[in-house]
Structure formats: C-alpha cells, structure tokens
Enzyme design. Structure first.
Site, short mmCIF file in Angstrom:
data_model
loop_
_atom_site.label_atom_id
_atom_site.label_comp_id
_atom_site.label_asym_id
_atom_site.label_seq_id
_atom_site.Cartn_x
_atom_site.Cartn_y
_atom_site.Cartn_z
N TYR A 184 19.75 68.83 -51.51
CA TYR A 184 20.04 68.77 -50.08
C TYR A 184 19.00 67.92 -49.35
O TYR A 184 19.33 67.04 -48.55
CB TYR A 184 20.05 70.19 -49.51
N SER A 240 18.30 66.39 -40.85
CA SER A 240 17.70 67.71 -40.98
C SER A 240 16.18 67.58 -40.99
O SER A 240 15.63 66.54 -41.34
CB SER A 240 18.15 68.36 -42.29
#
Length: 690
Positions: A580, A567
C-alpha cells in the site's frame, strides 16, 4: 391574513392545474415558455372589501411545474389604468417597472413582460403558448393566409410585435373586434387563446394547437427539407457516439472561449434527419424565430459544412475555422444593430459573448451549451423545437423568421439584461465537470458531494455501477450527477467512462484519483498478487485515468485540475504496509511528474495526503481497519480515536475534511498552485513534507 396567491382561491387552483397540464406536454409549449393567467375576486386583506385581481405566471417560471408562489398577483383596476400613462412603443421598458405599482399583497413572482397581454384582454382566463405547430404557422411566409385557411374566423393573425404593453393592447383590440375569435396566431412568435372559464381557455388552446398540427400533417410536404445530401447521413450509432466523444472536448472549447460552459449531446432522429438534408445549411443560417428559442440558442447555430465521412482531423480543423468566422459574424451583427437607432442606443448592453450555443455536426448530432447542465439541455430541446417549426413552415410554405434587427431588440433588451443581472452569483465550481473515482462511498462520495454543492457537474465513477448510480442520485438528477462503472485498472473501461462523462456534460475539467484499496500485511506475508492488485488499482489506475482525462483537458484548452488522493503513507514508513505505501508513493510522484508535463496546458496537478480516515471509509470497512487495529493493539471501534490521539491536533479526520481540501485546491483561491501535496492528517510530524 390570507395571502392573495394561495391555492385556496378557486381561480388560483384552477390556474395552477391548467398550467401544469399544458406545460407537461411539450407539444403545447417549451420548457419555461409561455404564460397563463386567471382573473378573479379576493378580499382585500386591509379593508376586507372584494377586489378584482389578475394572477399570472411570473417571470422565469415553468408552466409544467408552476406553483402558487410562482404567480405574480396584480390589482386589475390599477393594471388596466396603466393605459392612461402608456407613452407608446418607444417607451415600452417603462411599463414593466410600472407593474410593480399594481402588485397586490406580498411575495409572489416578478411580473413578466407578457403581463399586459393577460391583463388587458377582456377574458377571465388567458393562455400564451409556444407550440411547434403554432409557431410553424406563425413563421410561414404566408402566415396570415394560412391562419385564415386553417382556422377560419376563430383565430386571428397578429403581425409580429415585440412582447410588451402594445402587444397587449393589440390583442385586446382584436378580441373586442372579433367576438367569435377564441385566440390569435402571433406572427413569428406563438399563440394566445382565452376563455370565460379555465376549462374553456385550455380547450381553446388545445384546439388551436391540434388543428394546426392536423393541417400540417394532412397538407404538408412529407419531405420539407429536400433530399438527402450524400455523405451527410447519420453514422451508425456506435461510430456516431465514438465520433461525438472525440469531437466534444474541442467543441466545448469553442463554446467556452470566453467562459466555461456545460454541454449536452443530442442525436435524435429529428436532429440527424435535418442535418442530412439539402436545406439544412440555408435554414440554419436563417436562425430561430420565437424569442424563447433564440434567447436560449443564440441567433443562429454553428453548423459544420463537412460530411460525416470526413476524418476527425479534418472536422476539428474546419470547426476551428468556422468558430473564428462565427465570432466575426456575431460581432458584426452586434455592432450593426447596437449602432442602429431603431434597434440599439447608447444604453445597449455590452456584447455578451460571441461563441455559439448550438453546434451542429452532420451525421453525429447536436452539441448545446449553457451555464449549467439544465440550461445546456434546454437549449438543445429548444433547437429541436426550432427544427420542428422549420419543418412545419417549409412543409406548407417557406420558413420566414423575424429579422435579425428584431432578434437583436429582444436579445439586448434592457429588460432581458435586468433579468440576467437578477440571477444569483454563480458558485465557485459552476461550469466545471468533475470525474471522481471510487466515489460511491467514503472519501470519494464526500468529495463528489462537496463539488456538487459548489455547483460542479459530477461523474461518480466506481467499480460497482449500481452503487455509483445510487450515490449520484443522492446528489440530484442527471443534470447534476451521473454514475458510471469504472474499473480503473482496465484501460478500455477507463476510456469508456471518460467518454460517458464527455457525452453527458461536454467534457471534463476536474479529475480526482481516489479509487483505492489496501491489504495490510508484513513483507513476508505479502504475495505477488497482493502487490499487483494494489498497484493496478492505485498506481496504474491513477495513471490510466489521468492519461484518458488529459486528452480531454488538452483538447478543451480550458486548463483544469487533477487531484490525487494519496496518503500519509506515501512519505511515512509504517509497519506491515509495504504494498500500500509503495503504491501511494508512486501516486505522490505522479503528481510531481504530471504537474511539470501538463502545466503548459494550464492543467494543475496536486495531491492530498490523508491519514486515519476511519469513519465512513470504504477501505477501513473492507477489513483494513481490523488489520490496522490489530497491528496497533487497539479495538477496531477505537481506531479513529487512536489515530486522532497520535496527531498534533488530537482531532479525528473524516471524509469531509478531505473533500474540503479538494474544494480549496480546485477553487479560485489556489489558481497558481501545482505540484503540491496537502496533508489532511491532523498533524503527523513524521509525515511532514521536506
């Protein structure tokens, strides 16, 4: 203008229906084996005058699924006139090209080498089939005597002859000389039957097949392969499958030393019983006989000569030794016959590969290989046909296949080479097996879809088994994709999923660590359970999947790819996202670490850093989108555009964009790239890699 092969013609409609019925039953013929024909009259589209035509299954088709467009259509008068220009068996290859001058109309399939058999025989309907029972008689040492004993004067023995124009002349002469006959046994090959009507031809074909099967059942030795070899019996099912999964990567490497192959595993009773028998080694060494069989299975298989009780290490070491011996034997076979004027010539095609396509492991089963899953599966089915043939022949006589010289004449036939050259160019990922986690939806599903479209076999791994299977079904049948359950945070579940992939397709080449989830919370609201859950699924999960897959990749010795869907957050410090983003940073560094460690095995490890993938994303649909929208003060339905507006390119990112990046990273263009992270975020300057 009516096309000459349309199913509106009664002869064509009857032929298709008969072909489909015969081809639907494996007792009648093998997949894509045999051919059927019908003769009839249709109007010439130019003159309007009636013309007698031959409709015959074209090259490469399958009887069970045959459609009118799979037929070759020839003018019968011109096809039969070829007898006047035929120059003898030394010039057989000329005749297939000559069939093109007999074609009627446009479209349709290319005529096969068996066209002469159908056109020259004076019968309205002709079937040529490869039933196990018929080939058992055809490969028996005393086949002529058995044919007379079983069928009387209704079926005539034809000595082995390579398919072609002369064989058509031979069968035509037999029908003319034996008016009471309904068909033939073709030595070493199969059967041919005929009839004045479609129903009569089908009935005659079935009578020959059933009569041969009944004779074998009534008169055959119930133990045609001899006794059982101690230690070579089938392992218990669970142990057998575990051993198969452990052996499969190395065996696939053996079958793929020259080019990547897809595998298929079979542990049917027919295979296991054969491998446990005393005669298995000697019979396997004789090879298969029917041309359809050995063109798919190679002249003979590689058979492990150790008992099932041998250790995994012993079996792997011995397989490596046998592989070298197999390659040497195959090269000797090629060189001996390529230089023999009676079988080869200066125009003999180059050797196509010396690796086995069938590998037999007593107690475990059969591993078969091909350029794609269907070819690998069919190769295994053909070898089961060959086992059935050997069983039948040995039960009433002894198995006596055609010679290696005759096999070579077919395997390296110029016509077979031409057929191979007509095959379409393989897609970029053909021969590769992809394992994609979290692939039932969103980015993972888009990746699986793209890889399947590029020719890969795909394992759709997901926590939800039913969704995984549904997603796999959308990609095609089980020759294309399968769905498996995979809780990536559970080491046992991961190993089981990888084993399932290995048994389904032979191994694994390409792994995509995509499974993920996210809980958007500020630091003080993030619980220990929140932290552990996200790290278990993404950081630990990627580690477990990569570890299990790496064992397969190393054993295969074929290189491979591991791709992490990380990501933008792995390098960008965003708000309310500590768990996350931290686990994504973990994944990003795993890419670098594994690229260094696995490089010596030819395994490339790369990462992709998406951002703002809202549309179609499973993570965003699970509540993450609502949290992100609240964090940024926008409506959830506007979140995708919000992310797009803050990028350099001002373009929304969708799952297919990530799939495109996986395709490029794992394709041939970046074969020297490893340890790379590719941003797929439309340009976020704060996340530029430095």
């Amino acid at each position: 203008m009516t096309k000459p092969n349309e199913s509106t013609n009664p002869a064509v409609a009857e032929l298709i229906a008969r072909s489909n019925r015969l081809g639907a039953d494996p007792r009648n013929t093998n997949y894509a084996g045999g051919n059927t024909s019908a003769k009839g009259v249709a109007a010439d589209p130019v003159t309007g005058e009636p013309v007698e035509l031959l409709w015959v299954k074209g090259s490469g088709g399958d009887l069970g699924t045959l459609k009118p467009e799979g037929l070759a259509v020839l003018r019968l008068d011109r096809m039969r006139a070829l007898r006047g220009v035929y120059r003898g068996v030394e010039h057989e290859d000329e005749m297939v090209a000559a069939f093109d001058y007999c074609l009627h109309g446009t479209g349709g399939a290319a005529p096969s080498i068996d066209t002469a058999m159908h056109g020259l025989v004076d019968a309205a309907h002709v079937d040529h089939l490869h039933p196990d029972s018929g080939i058992a008689i055809a490969t028996a040492a005393d086949g002529p005597e058995l044919t007379a004993r079983i069928f009387g004067d209704r079926v005539v023995w034809v000595p082995w002859r390579r398919p072609g124009f002369q064989l058509g002349l031979d069968i035509a002469a037999i029908k003319a000389e034996h008016p009471q006959a309904i068909g033939t046994i073709l030595g070493g090959h199969g059967i041919t039957a005929w009839g004045d009507t479609s129903d009569e031809a089908e009935a005659n074909s079935r009578w020959i097949i059933d009569t041969a099967a009944a004779y074998l059942a009534e008169h055959g030795d119930p133990h045609p392969f001899g006794g059982v070899r101690p230690g070579f019996e089938a392992l218990p099912e669970e142990e057998r499958h575990a051993r198969a999964a452990a052996l499969a990567p190395a065996i696939r490497g053996i079958a793929s030393s020259e080019k990547p192959m897809i595998g298929h595993y079979t542990d049917s009773a027919a295979v296991l019983d054969f491998l446990a028998s005393e005669k298995a080694p000697a019979l396997a060494a004789l090879g298969t006989s029917c041309p359809d069989h050995f063109l798919r299975t190679k002249v003979r298989p590689l058979i492990l000569d150790l008992p099932a009780t041998a250790s995994l290490e012993e079996q792997l070491a011995r397989l490596a030794e046998l592989h070298e011996a197999y390659r040497a034997d195959y090269r000797a076979y090629y060189e001996a016959h390529a230089s023999d004027p009676s079988t080869g010539s200066g125009n003999t095609p180059a050797m196509r590969g010396a690796d086995p396509l069938i590998v037999l492991v007593p107690g475990v089963g059969m591993f078969s290989y091909g350029a794609n899953k269907q070819t690998a599966r069919v190769a295994g089915e053909f070898y089961v046909n060959a086992i059935n043939v050997m069983r039948g022949a040995e039960s009433v006589s002894s198995y006596a296949p055609i010679s290696d010289a005759e096999k070579f004449r077919i395997e390296y036939w110029a016509l077979e080479e031409a057929k191979l050259r007509r095959m379409p160019k393989p897609k970029s990922h053909q021969g590769r097996i992809a394992f994609v986690t979290g692939a039932a939806s969103g980015i993972g599903k888009a990746i699986a879809t793209r890889l399947a479209a590029e020719g890969a076999c795909v394992v759709v791994a997901d926590l939800d088994l039913e969704k995984a299977r549904a997603a796999a079904a959308e990609l095609g049948g089980t020759d294309v994709a399968i769905g498996v359950a995979a809780n990536v945070a559970d080491a046992d579940a991961v190993r089981a999923a990888i084993d399932t992939a290995v048994l389904a397709f032979g191994g694994v080449d390409l792994v995509v660590n995509n499974a993920g989830l996210s809980l958007s919370k500020p630091l003080l609201d993030t619980t220990e359970a929140d932290w552990d859950l996200q790290h278990d699924v993404m950081a630990k999960g990627s580690f477990l999947v990569s570890k299990a897959a790496a064992r397969v990749l190393i054993d295969q010795k074929l290189g491979g790819d591991i791709v992490y869907i990380s990501s933008k957050n792995s390098v960008f410090a965003g708000p309310n996202n500590v768990a996350y983003s931290a686990t994504k940073a973990d994944q990003a560094h795993q890419v670098r670490l594994l690229a260094v460690e696995l490089g010596e095995h030819g395994v490339r490890v790369n990462g992709i850093n998406p951002d703002g993938v809202v549309r179609g994303s499973g993570i965003f649909a699970s509540g993450w989108g609502a949290n992100r929208a609240a964090t940024y003060g926008v409506d959830e339905e506007d979140l995708g555009q919000f992310y797009a507006n803050r990028t350099i390119l001002k373009r929304e990112v969708v799952p297919e964009n990530v799939a495109d990046a996986v395709y490029v990273l794992t394709g041939p263009e970046l074969s020297r790239t490893t340890g790379l992270h590719i941003p797929v975020d439309s340009g976020v300057a704060a996340a530029f890699l430095r």
